[in-house]
Write a protein that holds these residues in place. Sequence first.
Motif, PDB file in Angstrom:
ATOM      1  N   LEU A 120       1.648   8.348  -7.663  1.00  0.00           N
ATOM      2  CA  LEU A 120       1.006   7.089  -7.306  1.00  0.00           C
ATOM      3  C   LEU A 120       1.497   5.990  -8.237  1.00  0.00           C
ATOM      4  CD1 LEU A 120      -2.739   8.078  -6.763  1.00  0.00           C
ATOM      5  CD2 LEU A 120      -1.040   7.582  -5.028  1.00  0.00           C
ATOM      6  N   SER A 121       1.583   4.797  -7.717  1.00  0.00           N
ATOM      7  CA  SER A 121       1.964   3.652  -8.541  1.00  0.00           C
ATOM      8  C   SER A 121       0.983   2.521  -8.297  1.00  0.00           C
ATOM      9  CB  SER A 121       3.379   3.189  -8.197  1.00  0.00           C
ATOM     10  OG  SER A 121       4.310   4.200  -8.484  1.00  0.00           O
ATOM     11  N   TRP A 122       0.760   1.729  -9.320  1.00  0.00           N
ATOM     12  CA  TRP A 122      -0.141   0.598  -9.243  1.00  0.00           C
ATOM     13  C   TRP A 122       0.662  -0.691  -9.266  1.00  0.00           C
ATOM     14  CZ3 TRP A 122      -1.666   5.244 -10.787  1.00  0.00           C
ATOM     15  CH2 TRP A 122      -2.977   5.648 -10.534  1.00  0.00           C
ATOM     16  N   GLY A 123       0.204  -1.665  -8.525  1.00  0.00           N
ATOM     17  CA  GLY A 123       0.850  -2.971  -8.499  1.00  0.00           C
ATOM     18  C   GLY A 123      -0.191  -4.064  -8.493  1.00  0.00           C
ATOM     19  N   THR A 124       0.244  -5.295  -8.720  1.00  0.00           N
ATOM     20  CA  THR A 124      -0.657  -6.443  -8.750  1.00  0.00           C
ATOM     21  C   THR A 124       0.028  -7.624  -8.080  1.00  0.00           C
ATOM     22  OG1 THR A 124      -1.645  -5.722 -10.829  1.00  0.00           O
ATOM     23  CG2 THR A 124      -1.932  -8.032 -10.260  1.00  0.00           C
ATOM     24  N   VAL A 125      -0.729  -8.363  -7.292  1.00  0.00           N
ATOM     25  CA  VAL A 125      -0.263  -9.623  -6.741  1.00  0.00           C
ATOM     26  C   VAL A 125      -1.158 -10.719  -7.325  1.00  0.00           C
ATOM     27  CG1 VAL A 125      -1.622  -9.448  -4.606  1.00  0.00           C
ATOM     28  CG2 VAL A 125       0.377 -10.909  -4.672  1.00  0.00           C
ATOM     29  N   ASN A 147      -2.798  -3.863   2.120  1.00  0.00           N
ATOM     30  CA  ASN A 147      -1.746  -4.398   1.258  1.00  0.00           C
ATOM     31  C   ASN A 147      -2.026  -5.880   1.031  1.00  0.00           C
ATOM     32  OD1 ASN A 147       0.560  -5.147  -0.071  1.00  0.00           O
ATOM     33  ND2 ASN A 147       1.950  -4.134   1.358  1.00  0.00           N
ATOM     34  N   PRO A 148      -2.437  -6.273  -0.175  1.00  0.00           N
ATOM     35  CA  PRO A 148      -2.783  -7.675  -0.403  1.00  0.00           C
ATOM     36  C   PRO A 148      -1.599  -8.624  -0.303  1.00  0.00           C
ATOM     37  CG  PRO A 148      -2.847  -6.462  -2.464  1.00  0.00           C
ATOM     38  CD  PRO A 148      -2.626  -5.460  -1.373  1.00  0.00           C
ATOM     39  N   THR A 149      -0.384  -8.128  -0.455  1.00  0.00           N
ATOM     40  CA  THR A 149       0.775  -9.012  -0.335  1.00  0.00           C
ATOM     41  C   THR A 149       1.003  -9.445   1.106  1.00  0.00           C
ATOM     42  OG1 THR A 149       2.300  -7.144  -0.122  1.00  0.00           O
ATOM     43  CG2 THR A 149       1.906  -7.984  -2.342  1.00  0.00           C
ATOM     44  N   GLU A 150       0.461  -8.705   2.043  1.00  0.00           N
ATOM     45  CA  GLU A 150       0.583  -9.055   3.454  1.00  0.00           C
ATOM     46  C   GLU A 150      -0.634  -9.816   3.960  1.00  0.00           C
ATOM     47  OE1 GLU A 150       1.223  -5.316   5.379  1.00  0.00           O
ATOM     48  OE2 GLU A 150       3.270  -5.143   4.632  1.00  0.00           O
ATOM     49  N   GLN A 151      -1.655  -9.982   3.117  1.00  0.00           N
ATOM     50  CA  GLN A 151      -2.896 -10.625   3.534  1.00  0.00           C
ATOM     51  C   GLN A 151      -3.361 -11.622   2.473  1.00  0.00           C
ATOM     52  OE1 GLN A 151      -5.551  -7.369   4.209  1.00  0.00           O
ATOM     53  NE2 GLN A 151      -4.450  -6.662   5.985  1.00  0.00           N
ATOM     54  N   LEU A 152      -2.495 -12.546   2.121  1.00  0.00           N
ATOM     55  CA  LEU A 152      -2.841 -13.523   1.088  1.00  0.00           C
ATOM     56  C   LEU A 152      -4.021 -14.386   1.491  1.00  0.00           C
ATOM     57  CD1 LEU A 152       0.660 -14.667  -0.181  1.00  0.00           C
ATOM     58  CD2 LEU A 152      -0.898 -13.028  -1.213  1.00  0.00           C
ATOM     59  N   SER A 200       6.382  -1.325   0.117  1.00  0.00           N
ATOM     60  CA  SER A 200       6.724  -1.623   1.507  1.00  0.00           C
ATOM     61  C   SER A 200       6.550  -0.407   2.417  1.00  0.00           C
ATOM     62  CB  SER A 200       8.165  -2.104   1.609  1.00  0.00           C
ATOM     63  OG  SER A 200       8.324  -3.310   0.919  1.00  0.00           O
ATOM     64  N   LEU A 201       6.471   0.789   1.823  1.00  0.00           N
ATOM     65  CA  LEU A 201       6.392   1.995   2.630  1.00  0.00           C
ATOM     66  C   LEU A 201       4.963   2.440   2.910  1.00  0.00           C
ATOM     67  CD1 LEU A 201       9.253   4.079   0.996  1.00  0.00           C
ATOM     68  CD2 LEU A 201       9.316   2.752   3.108  1.00  0.00           C
ATOM     69  N   PHE A 202       4.172   2.635   1.855  1.00  0.00           N
ATOM     70  CA  PHE A 202       2.821   3.159   2.064  1.00  0.00           C
ATOM     71  C   PHE A 202       1.887   2.661   0.964  1.00  0.00           C
ATOM     72  CE2 PHE A 202      -0.476   6.447   1.826  1.00  0.00           C
ATOM     73  CZ  PHE A 202      -0.928   6.395   3.134  1.00  0.00           C
ATOM     74  N   VAL A 203       0.958   1.808   1.330  1.00  0.00           N
ATOM     75  CA  VAL A 203      -0.051   1.293   0.405  1.00  0.00           C
ATOM     76  C   VAL A 203      -1.385   1.918   0.772  1.00  0.00           C
ATOM     77  CG1 VAL A 203      -1.280  -0.763  -0.386  1.00  0.00           C
ATOM     78  CG2 VAL A 203       1.162  -0.865   0.047  1.00  0.00           C
ATOM     79  N   LEU A 204      -2.093   2.435  -0.214  1.00  0.00           N
ATOM     80  CA  LEU A 204      -3.417   2.994   0.028  1.00  0.00           C
ATOM     81  C   LEU A 204      -4.392   1.830   0.224  1.00  0.00           C
ATOM     82  CD1 LEU A 204      -3.458   5.771  -2.696  1.00  0.00           C
ATOM     83  CD2 LEU A 204      -2.896   6.002  -0.294  1.00  0.00           C
ATOM     84  N   GLY A 205      -5.015   1.775   1.369  1.00  0.00           N
ATOM     85  CA  GLY A 205      -5.895   0.656   1.692  1.00  0.00           C
ATOM     86  C   GLY A 205      -5.077  -0.506   2.241  1.00  0.00           C
ATOM     87  N   TYR A 263      -3.346  -3.106  -6.207  1.00  0.00           N
ATOM     88  CA  TYR A 263      -3.191  -2.168  -5.106  1.00  0.00           C
ATOM     89  C   TYR A 263      -2.486  -0.918  -5.614  1.00  0.00           C
ATOM     90  CZ  TYR A 263       1.425  -4.410  -4.867  1.00  0.00           C
ATOM     91  OH  TYR A 263       2.647  -4.921  -5.167  1.00  0.00           O
ATOM     92  N   ILE A 264      -2.636   0.152  -4.851  1.00  0.00           N
ATOM     93  CA  ILE A 264      -2.026   1.445  -5.189  1.00  0.00           C
ATOM     94  C   ILE A 264      -1.081   1.813  -4.052  1.00  0.00           C
ATOM     95  CG2 ILE A 264      -2.461   3.875  -5.686  1.00  0.00           C
ATOM     96  CD1 ILE A 264      -5.290   3.058  -6.567  1.00  0.00           C
TER      97      ILE A 264
END
Length: 122
Positions: A108-113, A64-69, A57-62, A50-51
Amino acid sequence: MKKILLGLIILAAAVALSGCMTTYTATDGNLAYASVTGEARGDIAVDEGYIYIIHPSLFVLGDNPTEQLDIILEPALTAADANAVTNMTIRDGYTFVDFILSSFVPFLSWGTVEVEGAAIQQ
């Protein structure tokens, strides 16, 4: 030649050991406060990138996979003919590639779950 070899070893170690993940585990499957038992269907592993801007926790583009496992687990559970996961491990953070991408684009920052566990059919 020794400098090149040393540089390659350092680069390989950086790739292998880098990243920062927060790990959450549930060994009994009681994330929903229910008893989860059933027939084992094998192990599953899912990762979703995700980006985000400033902080996830503030603003995810698209989405947020951490909230929709449940949504990111659904294809893996369907493929395993299962409907639940036990011995779940959830890792959220960034990988080496995410870190490099975030370094080049400062706003922008990238993250992974990553989610792993044992699939079961209840």
